[in-house]
Scaffold this active site. Structure first.
Site, mmCIF file in Angstrom:
data_model
loop_
_atom_site.group_PDB
_atom_site.id
_atom_site.type_symbol
_atom_site.label_atom_id
_atom_site.label_comp_id
_atom_site.label_asym_id
_atom_site.label_seq_id
_atom_site.Cartn_x
_atom_site.Cartn_y
_atom_site.Cartn_z
ATOM 1 N N SER A 150 72.520 46.562 -32.874
ATOM 2 C CA SER A 150 71.726 47.052 -31.762
ATOM 3 C C SER A 150 70.869 48.247 -32.200
ATOM 4 O O SER A 150 70.075 48.121 -33.134
ATOM 5 C CB SER A 150 72.639 47.395 -30.582
ATOM 6 O OG SER A 150 71.900 47.548 -29.390
ATOM 7 N N GLU A 248 70.100 36.662 -25.941
ATOM 8 C CA GLU A 248 69.997 38.117 -25.853
ATOM 9 C C GLU A 248 68.595 38.573 -25.457
ATOM 10 O O GLU A 248 67.597 37.991 -25.901
ATOM 11 C CB GLU A 248 70.351 38.753 -27.199
ATOM 12 C CG GLU A 248 71.778 38.518 -27.644
ATOM 13 C CD GLU A 248 72.082 39.267 -28.929
ATOM 14 O OE1 GLU A 248 71.899 40.510 -28.943
ATOM 15 O OE2 GLU A 248 72.488 38.630 -29.913
#
Length: 280
Positions: A150, A248
């Site tokens: 991330s 995502e």
């Protein structure tokens, strides 16, 4: 870079469905200083890899944790930058997660407690990442790889770009970069932020926008490659592997970076084939 799509194994699909069902019963994820403990507790609940030990150390004035498998090459190490949108996450909580990277690669891995917002906003995290890289080099580590998830994935890519730009024979050499669901564009213009909003079980654009505001503030140009490596110079980069899930909201952050890196590599090759100098 080649793009490989992996179909979910039936066992993985079953686990993903369990995870989605669990997350559906929980409050929607928020990222703020007040939720640091919740995030850390979730990450610390992962079962650690067998045979990996943990040791604290300060590298380049940055505290962190080593994940050490049973045997490892003495001059090689991984630096893993944890996720958490530059606001939450800690080296201690990430030990179980990173222990599996250490065990799978047979390399020691260091997790730095890099600066987090709002107490230490941009560019503090980037500076801390560079301090760890330089510190390990000074300790004699000659084979260094970067991993991150991330925000940590974006930080790893940003650091690798910076190292490639100012690379010297005496400086640290990054051999590989592995980024998992990297956040590469803090301008929040990636199409999947909207198109995947209803299928991502964890993140929302609103959560990322709030985190970006805490870390970068309102006056910083978010196209700065130290913030958003998507807009940086990618020539001279080491081999890169990017992992991202098709559901995502960060899918296009990863896919766009892959495309830009591929174009940079093709441009560099074109210069080499023509006999002209490659780009700096």
């Amino acid at each position: 870079m080649a793009i490989i799509e992996h179909s979910l194994h039936p066992a993985d699909r079953a686990e993903m469905e369990k995870m989605r069902a669990y997350l559906a019963q929980q409050p929607k994820l928020t990222i703020s200083p007040e939720t640091k403990g919740i995030y850390d507790a979730f990450m610390a609940s992962i079962l650690p890899a067998v045979g990996v030990t943990f040791e604290q150390e300060v590298i380049g004035d940055i505290p962190g944790w080593w994940c050490k498998p049973g045997s490892a090459e003495p001059e090689a190490a991984i630096i893993h930058f944890h996720g958490g949108a530059y606001v939450v996450g800690s080296a201690e909580a990430y030990r179980p997660f990173v222990s599996h990277i250490a065990a799978g690669t047979g390399m020691t891995a260091f997790i730095p407690d890099y600066a987090l917002a709002p107490e230490r906003p941009f560019p503090a995290a980037f500076h801390d990442a560079g301090a760890v890289l330089d510190g390990l080099h000074r300790q004699g580590f000659r084979k260094l790889a970067l991993t991150g998830d991330s925000a940590g994935g974006g930080l790893a890519l940003a650091l690798a770009q910076d190292a490639a730009r100012k690379k010297t024979q005496e400086g640290p050499s990054i051999q590989h970069v592995v980024a998992m669901s990297p956040w590469t564009d803090l301008t929040l213009t990636a199409p999947s932020l909207a198109s995947h909003a209803d299928i991502d079980p964890v993140l929302t654009c609103e959560v990322l926008a709030g985190a970006a505001e805490l870390y970068a503030g309102a006056s910083i140009d978010r196209r700065d490659p130290r913030l958003s490596p998507l807009f940086g110079v990618m020539s001279g980069m080491p081999p890169i592997m990017i992992h991202v899930g098709t559901d995502e909201i960060l899918f296009d952050d990863a896919a766009s970076y892959d495309t830009a890196a591929q174009e940079a590599m093709n441009l560099s090759c074109a210069f080499l084939r023509s006999g002209l100098p490659s780009q700096p």
